[in-house]
Design a protein around this motif. Structure first.
Motif, PDB file in Angstrom:
ATOM      1  N   ALA A 164       0.645  -1.431  -0.185  1.00 23.59           N
ATOM      2  CA  ALA A 164      -0.036   0.041   0.142  1.00 23.59           C
ATOM      3  C   ALA A 164       0.874   1.385   0.013  1.00 23.59           C
ATOM      4  CB  ALA A 164      -0.751   0.002   1.236  1.00 23.59           C
ATOM      5  N   TRP A 165       2.066   1.341   0.729  1.00 26.93           N
ATOM      6  CA  TRP A 165       2.896   2.604   0.891  1.00 26.93           C
ATOM      7  C   TRP A 165       3.551   2.843  -0.334  1.00 26.93           C
ATOM      8  CZ3 TRP A 165       8.173   2.457   0.028  1.00 26.93           C
ATOM      9  CH2 TRP A 165       8.410   1.133   0.220  1.00 26.93           C
ATOM     10  N   ARG A 166       3.750   1.663  -1.163  1.00 34.76           N
ATOM     11  CA  ARG A 166       4.292   1.877  -2.704  1.00 34.76           C
ATOM     12  C   ARG A 166       3.546   2.424  -3.551  1.00 34.76           C
ATOM     13  NH1 ARG A 166       6.546  -3.336  -0.981  1.00 34.76           N
ATOM     14  NH2 ARG A 166       8.897  -3.408  -1.123  1.00 34.76           N
ATOM     15  N   VAL A 167       2.429   2.017  -3.372  1.00 36.47           N
ATOM     16  CA  VAL A 167       1.274   2.721  -4.205  1.00 36.47           C
ATOM     17  C   VAL A 167       1.257   4.296  -3.949  1.00 36.47           C
ATOM     18  CG1 VAL A 167      -1.190   3.015  -4.955  1.00 36.47           C
ATOM     19  CG2 VAL A 167       0.035   0.664  -4.587  1.00 36.47           C
ATOM     20  N   ALA A 168       0.933   4.574  -2.716  1.00 37.39           N
ATOM     21  CA  ALA A 168       0.939   5.982  -2.435  1.00 37.39           C
ATOM     22  C   ALA A 168       2.100   6.726  -2.593  1.00 37.39           C
ATOM     23  CB  ALA A 168       0.699   6.067  -0.798  1.00 37.39           C
ATOM     24  N   LYS A 169       3.354   6.233  -2.503  1.00 40.06           N
ATOM     25  CA  LYS A 169       4.547   6.807  -2.876  1.00 40.06           C
ATOM     26  C   LYS A 169       4.901   7.224  -4.304  1.00 40.06           C
ATOM     27  CE  LYS A 169       9.568   6.359  -2.275  1.00 40.06           C
ATOM     28  NZ  LYS A 169      10.675   5.476  -1.713  1.00 40.06           N
ATOM     29  N   ALA A 170       4.184   5.919  -5.265  1.00 42.02           N
ATOM     30  CA  ALA A 170       4.151   6.147  -6.703  1.00 42.02           C
ATOM     31  C   ALA A 170       3.318   7.304  -7.039  1.00 42.02           C
ATOM     32  CB  ALA A 170       3.826   4.757  -7.257  1.00 42.02           C
ATOM     33  N   ASN A 171       2.060   7.083  -6.642  1.00 39.78           N
ATOM     34  CA  ASN A 171       1.198   8.337  -6.801  1.00 39.78           C
ATOM     35  C   ASN A 171       1.598   9.647  -6.432  1.00 39.78           C
ATOM     36  OD1 ASN A 171      -0.611   6.589  -8.244  1.00 39.78           O
ATOM     37  ND2 ASN A 171      -2.120   7.172  -6.962  1.00 39.78           N
ATOM     38  N   GLU A 172       2.552   9.892  -5.349  1.00 42.23           N
ATOM     39  CA  GLU A 172       2.962  11.059  -5.211  1.00 42.23           C
ATOM     40  C   GLU A 172       3.950  11.360  -6.222  1.00 42.23           C
ATOM     41  OE1 GLU A 172       5.326  13.074  -1.115  1.00 42.23           O
ATOM     42  OE2 GLU A 172       4.891  11.071  -1.374  1.00 42.23           O
ATOM     43  N   ARG A 173       4.906  10.606  -6.462  1.00 43.14           N
ATOM     44  CA  ARG A 173       5.913  10.730  -7.639  1.00 43.14           C
ATOM     45  C   ARG A 173       5.271  11.114  -8.854  1.00 43.14           C
ATOM     46  NH1 ARG A 173      11.319   9.545  -8.078  1.00 43.14           N
ATOM     47  NH2 ARG A 173      12.216  10.698  -9.763  1.00 43.14           N
ATOM     48  N   ALA A 174       4.203  10.628  -9.349  1.00 43.30           N
ATOM     49  CA  ALA A 174       3.554  10.689 -10.429  1.00 43.30           C
ATOM     50  C   ALA A 174       3.150  12.221 -10.693  1.00 43.30           C
ATOM     51  CB  ALA A 174       2.604   9.691 -10.711  1.00 43.30           C
ATOM     52  N   ARG A 175       2.318  12.473  -9.371  1.00 44.61           N
ATOM     53  CA  ARG A 175       1.562  13.910  -9.490  1.00 44.61           C
ATOM     54  C   ARG A 175       2.800  14.962  -9.418  1.00 44.61           C
ATOM     55  NH1 ARG A 175      -1.803  11.124  -5.360  1.00 44.61           N
ATOM     56  NH2 ARG A 175      -3.859  10.555  -6.669  1.00 44.61           N
ATOM     57  N   ALA A 176       3.821  14.491  -8.764  1.00 44.77           N
ATOM     58  CA  ALA A 176       4.987  15.941  -8.590  1.00 44.77           C
ATOM     59  C   ALA A 176       5.608  15.869  -9.937  1.00 44.77           C
ATOM     60  CB  ALA A 176       6.034  15.480  -7.778  1.00 44.77           C
ATOM     61  N   GLU A 177       5.715  14.830 -10.888  1.00 45.05           N
ATOM     62  CA  GLU A 177       6.122  15.060 -12.210  1.00 45.05           C
ATOM     63  C   GLU A 177       5.055  15.309 -13.469  1.00 45.05           C
ATOM     64  OE1 GLU A 177       9.459  14.500 -12.900  1.00 45.05           O
ATOM     65  OE2 GLU A 177      10.205  13.653 -11.176  1.00 45.05           O
ATOM     66  N   GLY A 178       3.835  15.524 -13.030  1.00 47.40           N
ATOM     67  CA  GLY A 178       2.942  15.679 -13.934  1.00 47.40           C
ATOM     68  C   GLY A 178       2.394  14.501 -14.784  1.00 47.40           C
ATOM     69  N   TRP A 179       2.756  13.283 -14.136  1.00 44.25           N
ATOM     70  CA  TRP A 179       2.302  12.051 -14.891  1.00 44.25           C
ATOM     71  C   TRP A 179       0.970  11.334 -14.315  1.00 44.25           C
ATOM     72  CZ3 TRP A 179       7.620   9.787 -13.309  1.00 44.25           C
ATOM     73  CH2 TRP A 179       8.769  10.287 -14.145  1.00 44.25           C
ATOM     74  N   GLU A 180       0.602  10.426 -15.186  1.00 48.35           N
ATOM     75  CA  GLU A 180      -0.670   9.882 -14.596  1.00 48.35           C
ATOM     76  C   GLU A 180      -0.524   8.948 -13.454  1.00 48.35           C
ATOM     77  OE1 GLU A 180      -4.859   9.070 -15.252  1.00 48.35           O
ATOM     78  OE2 GLU A 180      -3.600  10.420 -16.266  1.00 48.35           O
TER      79      GLU A 180
END
Length: 333
Positions: A169-185
């Motif tokens: 679960a924490w990996r998903v949250a971290k991946a989404n945080e990274r994606a949003r910071a980069e402007g990715w989906e």
């Protein structure tokens, strides 16, 4: 033909609508340990027809199901229909070529090659949802998310998902945080195991999904068949269930605690004049945070029975009784 008319629900905060019960095709083309085919091509079409007749429009598969046959058969079936009316999801992770380490995981090479193969088998220009079948600890999150974003930008994938277990679960949250910071989906939907006796996602996992606005579409909603009522407390694995016999299954499901849950399930099922399987699915559909369980079946009759769960209206008292039957840390969730 079933009398059930499935409704649509929102897939998290994505804006995409999904059938309230999704259809899983993991048995398509699958061979048992004895070498028998669980579901062949003709029966696969019968099951897809039964699902569509009930108003179902969300079909879930993976590139490893049936060695690719699941996707091929879905593609053949869709060729006779309006592709735009159906939402199709597939998954990538497991190794597909022996001796080739790059044919496993979610590195850029694997993702690009395998998505092309998925689209070819499905005979479609795009995939509605692409899941990571499991989390790849060997590939940097940035590489995976950037590659997935390129698919969305190219229009070959519409939404992203992760089929995960609770520890990820924490990996998903971290991946989404990274994606949003980069402007990715970011990921829009999760596909965890969840049912009346497998409750490991309750707590932090579901809370994370709510905070992230993620859809939650559980697999194994019937506990690998345990919640259908075909297992006996005294005799254990008997009759038709013997095909599923394994020490791991017995240890995981055929426990006094789980049979106590099943006793409560049987009581509620009798009260609402439904099968245990229908009530187990209805319980999930009543759970806060759950979007749409993924159902499967070996026959059209079994599928129609499972889809009938959409017509079961449980009272809050019945939902609470089923929830509390597991006991322990789950009783108050």
């Amino acid at each position: 033909m079933t009398d059930t008319d499935l409704e649509f629900v929102s897939l998290g905060e994505s804006g995409l609508q999904t059938s309230e019960l999704q259809f899983g095709t993991w048995r398509f083309g699958r061979e048992t340990a004895e070498g028998n085919l669980e579901i062949g091509e003709e029966r696969a079409y019968e099951l897809l027809d039964a699902y569509a007749d009930a108003g179902g429009r969300y079909i879930d598969t993976a590139d490893v199901y049936g060695g690719g046959d699941s996707e091929r058969w879905i593609g053949n079936w869709l060729a006779e229909r309006d592709r735009e009316q159906y939402t199709v999801a597939s998954k990538i992770y497991w190794q597909i070529r022996e001796g080739d380490p790059n044919s496993k995981g979610t590195n850029r090479k694997s993702l690009r090659h395998r998505l092309d193969a998925i689209l070819d088998r499905l005979d479609t220009d795009y995939l509605d949802v692409l899941y990571l079948h499991r989390w790849d600890d060997e590939t940097p999150t940035r590489e995976t998310m950037k590659t997935l974003n390129s698919f969305v930008e190219a229009g070959t994938v519409h939404y992203l998902g992760a089929s995960t277990a609770r520890p990820n679960a924490w990996r998903v949250a971290k991946a989404n945080e990274r994606a949003r910071a980069e402007g990715w989906e970011p990921f829009s939907v999760l596909q965890p195991r969840y049912n009346l006796v497998d409750r490991e996602i309750e707590g932090d996992y579901l809370e994370m999904a709510r905070n992230e606005g993620l859809g939650v579409c559980p697999w194994s909603p019937l506990g690998q068949g345990f919640l259908t009522g075909k297992y006996d407390r005294e005799e254990g694995l008997t009759g038709e269930s013997r095909a599923a016999e394994s020490t791991r299954f017995e240890e995981a499901y055929l426990t006094p605690e789980n049979f106590d849950v099943h006793d409560e399930l049987d009581t509620v099922a009798q009260a609402v004049d439904a099968s245990p399987a229908q009530v187990a699915l209805a319980w999930l559909m009543h759970r806060d945070g759950v979007t749409a369980p993924i159902v499967g079946a070996r026959t059209a009759e079994q599928l129609e029975e499972n889809l009938g769960a959409a017509d079961i209206d449980l009272s809050q008292e019945q939902v609470d009784r089923l929830t509390e039957a597991k006991g322990g840390p789950y009783a108050d969730l």
